[in-house]
Design a protein around this motif. Structure first.
Motif, short mmCIF file in Angstrom:
data_model
loop_
_atom_site.label_atom_id
_atom_site.label_comp_id
_atom_site.label_asym_id
_atom_site.label_seq_id
_atom_site.Cartn_x
_atom_site.Cartn_y
_atom_site.Cartn_z
N LYS A 1 0.82 -1.21 0.00
CA LYS A 1 0.00 0.00 0.00
C LYS A 1 0.86 1.27 0.00
O LYS A 1 0.37 2.34 -0.33
N CYS A 2 2.12 1.13 0.36
CA CYS A 2 3.04 2.28 0.31
C CYS A 2 3.30 2.70 -1.13
O CYS A 2 3.67 3.84 -1.38
N PHE A 3 3.14 1.78 -2.07
CA PHE A 3 3.39 2.06 -3.48
C PHE A 3 2.07 2.26 -4.20
O PHE A 3 1.61 1.41 -4.94
N GLY A 4 1.47 3.39 -3.99
CA GLY A 4 0.20 3.67 -4.62
C GLY A 4 -0.05 5.15 -4.69
O GLY A 4 0.78 5.97 -4.28
N SER A 5 -1.16 5.51 -5.25
CA SER A 5 -1.63 6.88 -5.35
C SER A 5 -0.60 7.76 -6.05
O SER A 5 -0.08 7.40 -7.10
N ALA B 1 1.53 9.88 -14.97
CA ALA B 1 2.20 10.40 -13.77
C ALA B 1 1.57 11.73 -13.33
O ALA B 1 1.37 11.96 -12.14
N VAL B 2 1.23 12.58 -14.29
CA VAL B 2 0.59 13.86 -13.96
C VAL B 2 -0.80 13.62 -13.37
O VAL B 2 -1.20 14.27 -12.40
N LEU B 3 -1.54 12.66 -13.93
CA LEU B 3 -2.85 12.32 -13.37
C LEU B 3 -2.71 11.78 -11.95
O LEU B 3 -3.53 12.09 -11.07
N ARG C 1 2.42 8.47 -5.20
CA ARG C 1 3.81 8.04 -5.04
C ARG C 1 4.36 7.36 -6.30
O ARG C 1 5.56 7.27 -6.47
N LEU C 2 3.49 6.88 -7.16
CA LEU C 2 3.92 6.23 -8.39
C LEU C 2 4.31 7.22 -9.47
O LEU C 2 4.89 6.81 -10.49
N SER C 3 4.04 8.50 -9.28
CA SER C 3 4.29 9.46 -10.34
C SER C 3 5.78 9.64 -10.64
O SER C 3 6.15 9.80 -11.80
N LEU C 4 6.64 9.59 -9.64
CA LEU C 4 8.08 9.77 -9.89
C LEU C 4 8.67 8.63 -10.72
O LEU C 4 9.34 8.90 -11.73
N PRO C 5 8.44 7.34 -10.37
CA PRO C 5 8.96 6.30 -11.26
C PRO C 5 8.31 6.30 -12.64
O PRO C 5 8.97 6.00 -13.63
N TYR C 6 7.03 6.66 -12.72
CA TYR C 6 6.38 6.73 -14.02
C TYR C 6 7.01 7.81 -14.90
O TYR C 6 7.21 7.61 -16.09
#
Length: 186
Positions: A91-95, A130-132, A97-102
């Protein structure tokens, strides 16, 4: 009664309609990146394998909410389950927080396209995703649950007193008066 007076008001925060859009767009983007990875690998570049693996990881992160829902259905509220404790780490890898690796993967696809024009398209789609995801930072309420499929309801707070018109039916949301202004959130 006109068409506008019969419409129901949407409850919840304005970002609620953004989550399904992000999930669908993320799954489509993962499939496009998978196609790019296969095409790059067929052209003889080893980077195609890395692109293919990154598309599988992106697809996993975009369907993670389904896995969470399935685990919640299986284990219920058993907080002592080892499976749920391990899954809580995901759950730490969601919302947002995924925008930087994307953004990093999308930029990489655009900088090194390997003579494939579809790499630019996949990079733009991933940066847009990532922007979304960054738009999820702008929440309008303090509720931070990301992994739910259905809206949560606290059934202990439901009042089932004598003011209910028909027995057995409970009104959860507020009533709309006919003269009250109607608005659409999304």
């Amino acid at each position: 009664m006109s068409h506008f007076q019969r419409r129901r008001r949407q409850f919840g925060e304005p970002c609620d309609c953004l989550k399904p859009l992000i999930r669908i767009f993320g799954i489509m983007t993962a499939f496009v990146i998978c196609g790019v990875g296969v095409d790059v690998y067929l052209h003889g570049y080893q980077a195609g394998l890395f692109i293919l693996i990154s598309s599988i990881i992106i697809l996993f992160f975009e369907v993670k909410w389904v896995i969470t829902l399935f685990l919640q259905l299986i284990f219920g509220n058993d907080n002592y389950s080892k499976c749920l404790r391990c899954w809580a780490f995901c759950k730490c890898f969601g919302s947002w927080r995924l925008s930087l690796p994307y953004m990093a993967i999308g930029t990489t696809l655009m900088v090194w396209p390997h003579n494939l024009w579809l790499s630019h398209v996949a990079g733009i789609l991933l940066i847009l995703l990532a922007v979304l995801r960054l738009c999820l930072v702008f929440r309008f309420s303090s509720n931070s649950k990301d992994e739910g499929l259905l809206p949560q309801c606290d059934f202990e707070k439901i009042d089932s007193g004598p003011d209910i018109a028909e027995e057995g039916f409970v009104e959860i949301g507020p009533c709309l008066d006919e003269d009250e202004a109607l608005d659409d959130v999304c």
